[in-house]
Write a protein that holds these residues in place. Structure first.
Motif, short mmCIF file in Angstrom:
data_model
loop_
_atom_site.label_atom_id
_atom_site.label_comp_id
_atom_site.label_asym_id
_atom_site.label_seq_id
_atom_site.Cartn_x
_atom_site.Cartn_y
_atom_site.Cartn_z
N PRO A 306 0.81 -1.22 0.00
CA PRO A 306 0.00 0.00 0.00
C PRO A 306 0.84 1.27 0.00
CG PRO A 306 -0.91 -1.59 1.54
CD PRO A 306 0.42 -2.13 1.09
N PHE A 307 2.07 1.18 0.48
CA PHE A 307 2.95 2.35 0.54
C PHE A 307 4.13 2.28 -0.44
CE2 PHE A 307 1.17 2.07 4.90
CZ PHE A 307 0.51 3.29 4.93
N ILE A 308 4.61 1.09 -0.72
CA ILE A 308 5.81 0.96 -1.55
C ILE A 308 5.63 -0.21 -2.50
CG2 ILE A 308 8.31 0.56 -1.54
CD1 ILE A 308 8.36 1.69 1.31
N LYS A 309 5.83 0.05 -3.78
CA LYS A 309 5.77 -1.00 -4.79
C LYS A 309 6.61 -0.59 -5.99
CE LYS A 309 1.33 -1.10 -5.19
NZ LYS A 309 -0.06 -1.37 -5.64
N ASN A 310 6.76 -1.54 -6.91
CA ASN A 310 7.55 -1.28 -8.12
C ASN A 310 8.98 -0.86 -7.79
OD1 ASN A 310 5.22 -1.76 -9.72
ND2 ASN A 310 4.59 0.37 -9.46
N LEU A 311 9.59 -1.59 -6.86
CA LEU A 311 10.97 -1.32 -6.52
C LEU A 311 11.89 -1.69 -7.69
CD1 LEU A 311 11.20 -2.66 -2.85
CD2 LEU A 311 11.32 -0.28 -3.58
N PRO A 312 13.04 -1.03 -7.77
CA PRO A 312 14.01 -1.41 -8.81
C PRO A 312 14.37 -2.89 -8.73
CG PRO A 312 14.65 0.66 -7.77
CD PRO A 312 13.49 0.11 -6.97
N PHE A 313 14.64 -3.47 -9.88
CA PHE A 313 15.04 -4.88 -10.01
C PHE A 313 13.89 -5.82 -9.64
CE2 PHE A 313 18.81 -2.45 -8.56
CZ PHE A 313 19.50 -2.43 -9.77
N SER A 438 -2.38 13.63 -6.17
CA SER A 438 -2.44 12.43 -5.35
C SER A 438 -1.74 11.29 -6.08
CB SER A 438 -3.89 12.05 -5.07
OG SER A 438 -3.95 10.80 -4.42
N GLU A 439 -0.93 10.56 -5.33
CA GLU A 439 -0.19 9.45 -5.92
C GLU A 439 -0.78 8.10 -5.53
OE1 GLU A 439 4.09 11.63 -6.54
OE2 GLU A 439 3.90 10.27 -4.83
N SER A 440 -1.98 8.14 -4.96
CA SER A 440 -2.67 6.91 -4.67
C SER A 440 -3.12 6.25 -5.97
CB SER A 440 -3.89 7.19 -3.78
OG SER A 440 -4.71 6.05 -3.68
N ASP A 441 -2.91 4.95 -6.07
CA ASP A 441 -3.29 4.22 -7.29
C ASP A 441 -4.60 3.46 -7.09
OD1 ASP A 441 -2.36 2.44 -5.47
OD2 ASP A 441 -0.92 1.44 -6.78
N GLY A 442 -5.42 3.94 -6.19
CA GLY A 442 -6.69 3.27 -5.92
C GLY A 442 -6.91 3.13 -4.43
N ASN A 443 -7.57 2.05 -4.03
CA ASN A 443 -7.86 1.82 -2.62
C ASN A 443 -6.60 1.43 -1.85
OD1 ASN A 443 -10.56 2.32 -3.14
ND2 ASN A 443 -11.03 0.16 -3.48
N PHE A 444 -6.70 1.53 -0.52
CA PHE A 444 -5.59 1.11 0.32
C PHE A 444 -5.35 -0.39 0.18
CE2 PHE A 444 -3.44 -0.24 4.16
CZ PHE A 444 -2.54 0.79 4.41
N GLY A 445 -6.44 -1.13 0.08
CA GLY A 445 -6.32 -2.58 -0.08
C GLY A 445 -6.50 -3.30 1.24
N ALA A 446 -6.61 -4.62 1.14
CA ALA A 446 -6.82 -5.45 2.31
C ALA A 446 -5.54 -5.54 3.15
CB ALA A 446 -7.26 -6.85 1.89
N ILE A 447 -5.74 -5.79 4.45
CA ILE A 447 -4.60 -5.99 5.36
C ILE A 447 -4.24 -7.47 5.33
CG2 ILE A 447 -3.73 -5.71 7.70
CD1 ILE A 447 -4.51 -3.09 6.30
N SER A 448 -3.04 -7.76 4.90
CA SER A 448 -2.60 -9.15 4.85
C SER A 448 -2.43 -9.69 6.27
CB SER A 448 -1.27 -9.27 4.10
OG SER A 448 -1.41 -8.81 2.77
#
Length: 513
Positions: A306-313, A438-448
């Motif tokens: 929800p906060f960090i994705k698409n990291l390098p590599f 806003s840099e939100s890409d949609g909903n926060f999402g479910a809590i794993s």
């Protein structure tokens, strides 16, 4: 066995090797109470021996209503533990020989009233569990010193701490009523749809950064009239103060005006405090967690997407692991872990947060395109946390007005006084439209949800030797892993640290399921 049997047993082992203190293990009956020597240290320098005082409540003179409910019994036991510690300091003769000899120790707390295991009540029996360093001459048993400790000093300590006639009844009553009122306020918060309350007249500042004692001559707290609520308590009657509603609350203001002091008081509000602390009626709901950046911490399979994705590599953040988290990844992990455990309120101070995790302004957005920035800043998730998961946030923010758009309440601290600035913040929003996107890409999402694997708890090091220092402290080893609890501000007592480590040790035991 009774006191005479204990004296005879001690005389028999006088001058022998220290380990023969084990011959006096057992229960000895004294007038109105018994002494249980539960575990004996094997050496004068080893961790002290463990003893238990047992006494029927019916013989101590305390009326039954004192323990009628948990909100009375817990502070009653806490009070007894504190009196025992005070009496030990008064009647104990101090050091007796080498090592820990002469010491009498009990977990009895400081400013917070905790539900402790050092003083318990079972079937109308009061138990006081404490430690004693049995005395020695060199490495030989000092029976004379032991008799003085067990039959003279301890007798005076017991009489001064657990007999009703020797206790200040007014102090005991105030101790219990402070706790009972705090519990009543916390219960009312749930009914009133509030997450926090600060009573007028509360003293929030502490006397020093390394002390939890109240600051003398501090400015007493006064709620803005717009935010005042009144809560009825069983002992203090109606109490008026500032109510903090669910949603997003900003605490703003200039430096050194009391923003962090207010947040620190709320951080400690998960506990009830002793009379005279100043925060007796500073209360938050129990599902409140303080969050901060924790540079360098270990993270194990946490969904920080929800906060960090698409990291390098192409590194996966749906199940993110690292031995050395950055400021932003550690703060993201800390939030997600709190949500996994049921947190309903997050307390965050910008001073202890990662800047790039909290905000990205319009200029930085223009210079660094979103496709090259893996972090979705907290400013774009804080509202979603509330609308999707009913998780509120109280945030100290002095550097970015972009949070105004997400806020339900804006409280300004000025010279340690709270001022409602919600109306002014709304006017500023209309006057100065934010230019950041806003840099939100949609909903926060479910809590794993995660479940620790038993075989991941391995307290072994160096050819199977267990690495488990008994000394305690905020930093210790668990096998090859360093456990560092120095960032956990809501740990109020060293006994809690020891309990956490003991739980880990128990869970790692081969016999547990």
């Amino acid at each position: 066995m009774d006191e005479k049997d204990l004296i005879i047993a001690l005389d028999k082992i006088n001058g022998r090797e220290y380990k023969e203190y084990n011959n006096i293990l057992g229960t000895y009956n004294f007038t109105n109470y018994s002494v249980v020597l539960d575990r004996i240290q094997w050496d004068p320098w080893a961790p002290p021996s463990q003893l238990i005082i047992r006494a029927p409540l019916s013989k101590l003179g305390f009326p039954p209503f004192l323990i009628k409910t948990p909100s009375r019994e817990i502070p009653f036991r806490d009070f007894i533990g504190r009196r025992f510690r005070e009496a030990a300091g008064k009647f104990s003769k101090g050091m007796r020989g080498p090592g820990r000899g002469g010491n009498i120790e009990i977990d009895a707390g400081s400013q917070s009233i905790l539900n402790r295991s050092s003083v318990v009540i079972k079937d109308d029996i009061l138990e006081i569990r404490f430690k004693m360093g049995l005395p020695a001459n060199g490495k030989q048993i000092d029976a004379r010193g032991a008799k003085e400790m067990l039959c003279t000093d301890l007798k005076a300590i017991v009489q001064a701490s657990i007999l009703s006639d020797s206790i200040d009844k007014i102090k005991l009553k105030n101790h219990i009523t402070a706790y009972e009122d705090a519990e009543a306020i916390r219960e009312s918060l749930y009914k009133l749809n509030l997450i926090g309350f600060i009573a007028n007249g509360s003293v929030l500042p502490r006397c020093a950064g390394d002390s939890d004692l109240p600051l003398q001559n501090a400015v007493p707290f006064k709620s803005p009239q717009e935010l005042e609520v009144t809560i009825t308590t069983p002992n203090s009657g109606e109490v008026t103060g500032m109510g903090i509603k669910h949603g997003v609350t900003l605490i703003v203001g200039g430096g050194f005006h009391g923003k962090s002091t207010l947040l620190d008081a709320l951080t400690s509000g998960v506990y009830n405090h002793i009379p005279g602390d100043g925060r007796e009626k500073v209360i938050v709901i129990e599902e409140t967690v303080k969050i901060k950046s924790e540079d360098g911490r270990r993270v194990e399979k946490v969904n920080i997407s929800p906060f960090i994705k698409n990291l390098p590599f192409g590194k996966d953040t749906n199940s993110f692991s690292t031995e050395n988290a950055s400021g932003s990844t550690s703060q993201a992990a800390n939030i997600i872990e709190a949500l996994e455990l049921g947190a309903r309120v997050l307390l965050i101070d910008e001073d202890t947060s990662a800047t790039n995790f909290m905000i990205r302004d319009e200029r930085m957005q223009e210079l660094v395109a979103k496709e090259n920035e893996p972090i979705t800043p907290f400013v774009d998730r804080v509202r979603q946390l509330y609308t999707e998961h009913n998780v509120s946030t109280i945030l100290v923010m002095g550097g970015s007005g972009d949070y105004f758009d997400s806020a339900d309440q804006v409280i300004m601290m000025q010279n340690y006084s709270a001022i409602d600035k919600n109306k002014e913040a709304q006017e500023i929003i209309k006057k100065h439209h934010t230019r950041r996107k806003s840099e939100s890409d949609g909903n926060f999402g479910a809590i794993s949800r995660r479940c620790p694997l038993k075989n991941s708890l391995i307290p072994k090091k160096d050819k199977g030797k267990q690495q488990w220092p008994p000394s305690g402290g905020k930093t210790d080893f668990f096998g090859e892993i360093i456990i560092d609890m120095s960032y956990l501000e809501q740990i109020a007592d060293p006994a809690q640290e020891r309990a956490i480590k003991a739980i880990l040790k128990y869970l790692s035991n081969d016999n547990t399921q």
